[in-house]
Structures are given as structure tokens and as C-alpha cells.
Design a protein around this motif. Structure first.
Motif, short mmCIF file in Angstrom:
data_model
loop_
_atom_site.label_atom_id
_atom_site.label_comp_id
_atom_site.label_asym_id
_atom_site.label_seq_id
_atom_site.Cartn_x
_atom_site.Cartn_y
_atom_site.Cartn_z
N ILE A 19 0.84 -1.21 0.00
CA ILE A 19 0.00 0.00 0.00
C ILE A 19 0.87 1.26 0.00
CG2 ILE A 19 -1.62 1.35 1.40
CD1 ILE A 19 -2.93 -1.36 2.18
N TYR A 20 1.91 1.26 0.81
CA TYR A 20 2.83 2.41 0.87
C TYR A 20 3.39 2.72 -0.52
CZ TYR A 20 7.11 5.03 1.89
OH TYR A 20 8.11 5.96 1.90
N PHE A 21 3.90 1.70 -1.20
CA PHE A 21 4.52 1.95 -2.50
C PHE A 21 3.50 2.28 -3.58
CE2 PHE A 21 8.34 0.03 -0.64
CZ PHE A 21 9.29 0.94 -1.10
N VAL A 22 2.31 1.71 -3.52
CA VAL A 22 1.27 2.06 -4.49
C VAL A 22 0.90 3.53 -4.34
CG1 VAL A 22 -1.17 1.72 -5.09
CG2 VAL A 22 0.33 -0.26 -4.84
N VAL A 23 0.68 3.97 -3.09
CA VAL A 23 0.31 5.37 -2.84
C VAL A 23 1.39 6.32 -3.33
CG1 VAL A 23 -0.12 7.07 -1.02
CG2 VAL A 23 -1.29 4.87 -0.97
N PHE A 24 2.65 6.06 -2.97
CA PHE A 24 3.71 6.99 -3.37
C PHE A 24 4.03 6.86 -4.86
CE2 PHE A 24 4.25 7.64 1.11
CZ PHE A 24 4.55 8.99 1.16
N GLY A 25 3.86 5.69 -5.43
CA GLY A 25 4.05 5.53 -6.88
C GLY A 25 3.03 6.35 -7.66
N VAL A 26 1.78 6.25 -7.23
CA VAL A 26 0.71 7.02 -7.89
C VAL A 26 0.93 8.51 -7.68
CG1 VAL A 26 -1.77 7.51 -7.85
CG2 VAL A 26 -0.98 5.15 -7.86
N ALA A 27 1.33 8.90 -6.47
CA ALA A 27 1.57 10.32 -6.17
C ALA A 27 2.67 10.90 -7.05
CB ALA A 27 1.93 10.51 -4.71
N LYS A 28 3.66 10.09 -7.40
CA LYS A 28 4.73 10.57 -8.27
C LYS A 28 4.25 10.73 -9.71
CE LYS A 28 8.73 8.91 -5.78
NZ LYS A 28 8.46 7.98 -4.73
N MET A 29 3.30 9.93 -10.10
CA MET A 29 2.89 9.91 -11.49
C MET A 29 1.71 10.83 -11.81
SD MET A 29 3.44 5.83 -12.00
CE MET A 29 2.91 5.75 -13.69
N THR A 30 0.87 11.10 -10.83
CA THR A 30 -0.33 11.91 -11.10
C THR A 30 -0.69 12.76 -9.88
OG1 THR A 30 -2.67 11.80 -11.72
CG2 THR A 30 -1.83 9.99 -10.42
N PRO A 31 -1.28 13.92 -10.11
CA PRO A 31 -1.69 14.78 -8.99
C PRO A 31 -3.04 14.39 -8.39
CG PRO A 31 -2.07 15.92 -11.05
CD PRO A 31 -1.40 14.61 -11.40
N LYS A 32 -3.64 13.30 -8.82
CA LYS A 32 -5.00 12.95 -8.38
C LYS A 32 -5.09 12.64 -6.89
CE LYS A 32 -6.55 11.72 -12.86
NZ LYS A 32 -7.58 11.20 -13.63
N LEU A 33 -4.05 12.11 -6.28
CA LEU A 33 -4.09 11.83 -4.84
C LEU A 33 -3.87 13.09 -4.02
CD1 LEU A 33 -2.12 8.49 -4.34
CD2 LEU A 33 -4.56 8.87 -4.15
N SER A 39 3.20 18.25 -6.81
CA SER A 39 3.99 19.40 -7.26
C SER A 39 5.31 19.48 -6.50
CB SER A 39 3.20 20.70 -7.13
OG SER A 39 2.90 20.96 -5.79
N SER A 40 5.30 19.10 -5.23
CA SER A 40 6.55 19.05 -4.46
C SER A 40 7.50 18.00 -5.04
CB SER A 40 6.24 18.73 -2.99
OG SER A 40 7.42 18.51 -2.29
N LEU A 41 6.97 16.83 -5.38
CA LEU A 41 7.79 15.77 -5.98
C LEU A 41 8.34 16.20 -7.33
CD1 LEU A 41 5.65 12.65 -5.03
CD2 LEU A 41 7.94 13.19 -4.19
N LYS A 42 7.53 16.93 -8.10
CA LYS A 42 8.00 17.41 -9.41
C LYS A 42 9.24 18.28 -9.25
CE LYS A 42 4.95 18.81 -12.57
NZ LYS A 42 3.73 19.42 -13.16
N LYS A 66 15.66 13.48 -17.66
CA LYS A 66 14.89 14.63 -17.21
C LYS A 66 14.19 14.27 -15.90
CE LYS A 66 13.96 16.00 -21.95
NZ LYS A 66 12.96 16.02 -23.00
N GLY A 67 13.89 15.28 -15.12
CA GLY A 67 13.21 15.07 -13.84
C GLY A 67 11.89 14.34 -14.00
N LYS A 68 11.13 14.72 -15.02
CA LYS A 68 9.83 14.08 -15.25
C LYS A 68 10.01 12.59 -15.58
CE LYS A 68 5.77 14.14 -18.14
NZ LYS A 68 5.05 14.69 -19.28
N ASP A 69 11.01 12.28 -16.41
CA ASP A 69 11.24 10.88 -16.77
C ASP A 69 11.67 10.06 -15.56
OD1 ASP A 69 10.68 11.58 -19.39
OD2 ASP A 69 12.79 11.91 -19.89
N TYR A 70 12.54 10.63 -14.74
CA TYR A 70 13.02 9.92 -13.55
C TYR A 70 11.87 9.71 -12.56
CZ TYR A 70 16.26 8.65 -9.78
OH TYR A 70 16.92 8.00 -8.77
N ARG A 71 11.04 10.74 -12.40
CA ARG A 71 9.88 10.65 -11.51
C ARG A 71 8.90 9.59 -12.00
NH1 ARG A 71 5.38 13.52 -12.22
NH2 ARG A 71 6.48 15.00 -13.53
#
Length: 162
Positions: A19-33, A39-42, A66-71
Motif C-alpha cells: 500500500i505504501y509503494f502504491v500510494v507513493f508511486g501514484v503520487a509521483k505519477m499523477t496529482p490525483k491523490l 507538485s513538491s515531488l516534481k 529529465k526530472g519528469k522521466d526519472y519521476r
């Protein structure tokens, strides 16, 4: 401790870490959570891309990270590993997910250390890394204990038959 209790502990640990990794993985990929977290992660990943452990390999191939690709890469690995911990059956597939998450955790720790972040920024990842290693060791021990008890049961049956 019985094998059933150990199996339940490993399952609960897998669920929590997954659950921890799913939440943070999604947070890195989309602002929906969380828009603020995303925006901080970006902004952080722009700095992280400059010290990424992948950078020398990509430079060799004349590619720029690029930062976006790495994120997106980190978020995708975290999401896949987290979903693997939550959904995949079988010891081997769980072990693959565990190793994936350990590797991405090592990347994160390397990145924070290389950029000069204070140790407190790494504390969460250290704890998760310890949980992943603990999950792996407990799983190995449970597998060993289960195989050992099956062997002894077979030997008992052979002795009774002879």
C-alpha cells in the motif's frame, strides 16, 4: 512461532509495504491523490535527476535524464512493485516485487545522500528498506521451516511403514 503465524505476519507486512509503494508511486505519477505532494515531488525530481544512479549509464548512451522521466520511472517501479506485493500469488513473484522495491529504495537513499539532503529526509525510506529486508528474511525462514517440517513428516511416515 508456528508457520501459519509467520505466514500471516509476512502477508500483513506485504500488504502494508505494498500500500505504501502504491500510494507513493501514484503520487509521483499523477496529482490525483494530492496536488501539493505531486507538485513538491516534481520540483524535487528535477534535482534528483542530476544525481541519479542511472545518469552514468544514460550518458554512455547519449541520453539525458529529465526530472519528469526519472519521476515517472521511479513511480512506475514503485507502483508495479507495490501492486506485486498486494496482488501476486506465490513466493517467487513476491520475492521479485520485494527485490524491485529494495532496489528503488536504494536508488532513493543514494539520491538523497548524493544531493546532500539531511538524514531525516531518508528516514522513511530506511524504515521501509528495513521492513523489506525483514519481510524477505522472515519469508526465507518460513520457507526453510516449512520444508524442514515436511521432510520430518515424510521420515516419520517411512518409519511407521517399515
Amino acid at each position: 512461532m508456528s508457520a501459519k503465524m509467520v505466514s500471516k505476519a509476512v502477508a500483513l507486512l506485504s500488504i502494508a509495504v505494498g500500500i505504501y509503494f502504491v500510494v507513493f508511486g501514484v503520487a509521483k505519477m499523477t496529482p490525483k491523490l494530492s496536488k501539493d505532494l505531486h507538485s513538491s515531488l516534481k520540483s524535487h525530481f528535477i534535482k534528483y535527476a542530476k544525481v541519479s544512479p542511472l545518469k552514468p549509464y544514460l550518458k554512455e548512451k547519449n541520453l539525458k535524464l529529465k526530472g519528469k522521466d526519472y519521476r515517472t520511472f521511479a513511480g512506475g517501479i514503485e507502483l508495479a512493485g507495490g501492486l506485486g506485493m498486494l496482488c501476486l500469488p506465490g513466493r517467487r513473484s513476491l520475492m521479485v516485487a520485494n527485490v524491485m522495491l529494495l532496489v528503488i529504495s536504494a536508488f532513493v537513499i543514494h539520491t538523497h545522500m548524493a544531493i546532500g539532503d539531511p538524514l531525516r529526509r531518508c528516514t522513511g525510506v530506511f524504515v521501509i528498506g528495513v521492513l523489506l529486508i525483514g519481510r524477505m528474511l522472515i519469508s526465507f525462514q518460513n520457507q526453510y521451516m516449512t520444508s524442514k517440517s515436511k521432510k520430518s513428516q515424510k521420515e516419520e511416515v517411512k518409519e511407521k511403514m517399515s
